[in-house]
Scaffold this motif. Sequence first.
Motif, PDB file in Angstrom:
ATOM      1  N   LEU A  12      71.595  67.089  46.772  1.00  0.00           N
ATOM      2  CA  LEU A  12      71.248  66.512  45.478  1.00  0.00           C
ATOM      3  C   LEU A  12      69.744  66.579  45.258  1.00  0.00           C
ATOM      4  O   LEU A  12      68.962  66.371  46.188  1.00  0.00           O
ATOM      5  N   ASN A  13      69.351  66.853  44.024  1.00  0.00           N
ATOM      6  CA  ASN A  13      67.948  66.920  43.646  1.00  0.00           C
ATOM      7  C   ASN A  13      67.589  65.621  42.919  1.00  0.00           C
ATOM      8  O   ASN A  13      67.928  65.439  41.756  1.00  0.00           O
ATOM      9  N   CYS A  14      66.922  64.725  43.605  1.00  0.00           N
ATOM     10  CA  CYS A  14      66.526  63.440  43.023  1.00  0.00           C
ATOM     11  C   CYS A  14      65.098  63.564  42.489  1.00  0.00           C
ATOM     12  O   CYS A  14      64.146  63.669  43.257  1.00  0.00           O
ATOM     13  N   THR A  15      64.949  63.554  41.160  1.00  0.00           N
ATOM     14  CA  THR A  15      63.623  63.679  40.544  1.00  0.00           C
ATOM     15  C   THR A  15      63.063  62.339  40.077  1.00  0.00           C
ATOM     16  O   THR A  15      61.897  62.263  39.715  1.00  0.00           O
ATOM     17  N   GLY A  56      63.702  67.915  51.826  1.00  0.00           N
ATOM     18  CA  GLY A  56      62.575  68.586  51.204  1.00  0.00           C
ATOM     19  C   GLY A  56      62.142  67.894  49.926  1.00  0.00           C
ATOM     20  O   GLY A  56      62.686  66.856  49.539  1.00  0.00           O
ATOM     21  N   ALA A  57      61.177  68.489  49.274  1.00  0.00           N
ATOM     22  CA  ALA A  57      60.645  67.954  48.011  1.00  0.00           C
ATOM     23  C   ALA A  57      61.610  68.259  46.880  1.00  0.00           C
ATOM     24  O   ALA A  57      62.364  69.235  46.923  1.00  0.00           O
ATOM     25  N   SER A  58      61.578  67.428  45.832  1.00  0.00           N
ATOM     26  CA  SER A  58      62.434  67.662  44.676  1.00  0.00           C
ATOM     27  C   SER A  58      62.031  68.965  43.987  1.00  0.00           C
ATOM     28  O   SER A  58      60.898  69.431  44.082  1.00  0.00           O
ATOM     29  N   SER A 104      63.066  57.651  47.691  1.00  0.00           N
ATOM     30  CA  SER A 104      62.034  58.543  47.136  1.00  0.00           C
ATOM     31  C   SER A 104      62.696  59.758  46.499  1.00  0.00           C
ATOM     32  O   SER A 104      63.872  60.042  46.731  1.00  0.00           O
ATOM     33  N   THR A 105      61.913  60.472  45.715  1.00  0.00           N
ATOM     34  CA  THR A 105      62.399  61.725  45.151  1.00  0.00           C
ATOM     35  C   THR A 105      62.541  62.755  46.267  1.00  0.00           C
ATOM     36  O   THR A 105      61.978  62.595  47.349  1.00  0.00           O
ATOM     37  N   GLY A 106      63.268  63.821  45.997  1.00  0.00           N
ATOM     38  CA  GLY A 106      63.404  64.888  46.979  1.00  0.00           C
ATOM     39  C   GLY A 106      64.756  65.549  46.913  1.00  0.00           C
ATOM     40  O   GLY A 106      65.623  65.180  46.118  1.00  0.00           O
TER      41      GLY A 106
END
Length: 187
Positions: free
Chosen positions: A147-150, A184-186, A81-83
């Motif tokens: 890392l920021n996975c969008t 956390g959230a992206s 998932s994103t995050g």
Amino acid sequence: QNIKHTNNTTAMTVDSSGNSTFSGEVEQSDMTIARFHKTSNETVSGNKTPIDDLTNSSGSHGFVSRGTQPTNSSGTLTLPSTGLWRVDAFFGIYTANAHSYLYGQIVYSTDSGSNYNGACTAYQELAQGNGGSLTTTYCHINCYTILNCTNASTFRLRFHAGGDGSNFLLRDGVNTNFLIQKIGASQ
């Protein structure tokens, strides 16, 4: 103010300053904790890109995973998932050869693996060969990144290890492993 369940049990209290107090356990509904480890010792000459013999550690080495796990295809991980994801890398290395350095690296791709970028690289400088007194080295090279996975469908994660000089042994199991946590959230 109190936030209550329909049975009148208080779940949370908010004071006049906005501070919250929870009455029971707090659960993050989208939490993921995963760990992958190298399945066997491997002699590496030069660089190992990517480390391709990873397996999910859930149920082994005292580790229990949580949440939807990343998928693994020959050492290339796809996040579920994103995050915001914290990734910790632990590289267990043994060498009896002359090196001036060894390294471990976390790399990621945002285009389904066509191109990879370095997120974190850790080096271990070795003193071997200086006067001939040191002939064997066991070391752990550790690094982490956030890392920021969008876009989870195109985001990929890999791990590399290498060095200069002769062969080294990239160790298995609890020696070489990778912890992945959704924090956390992206953004």
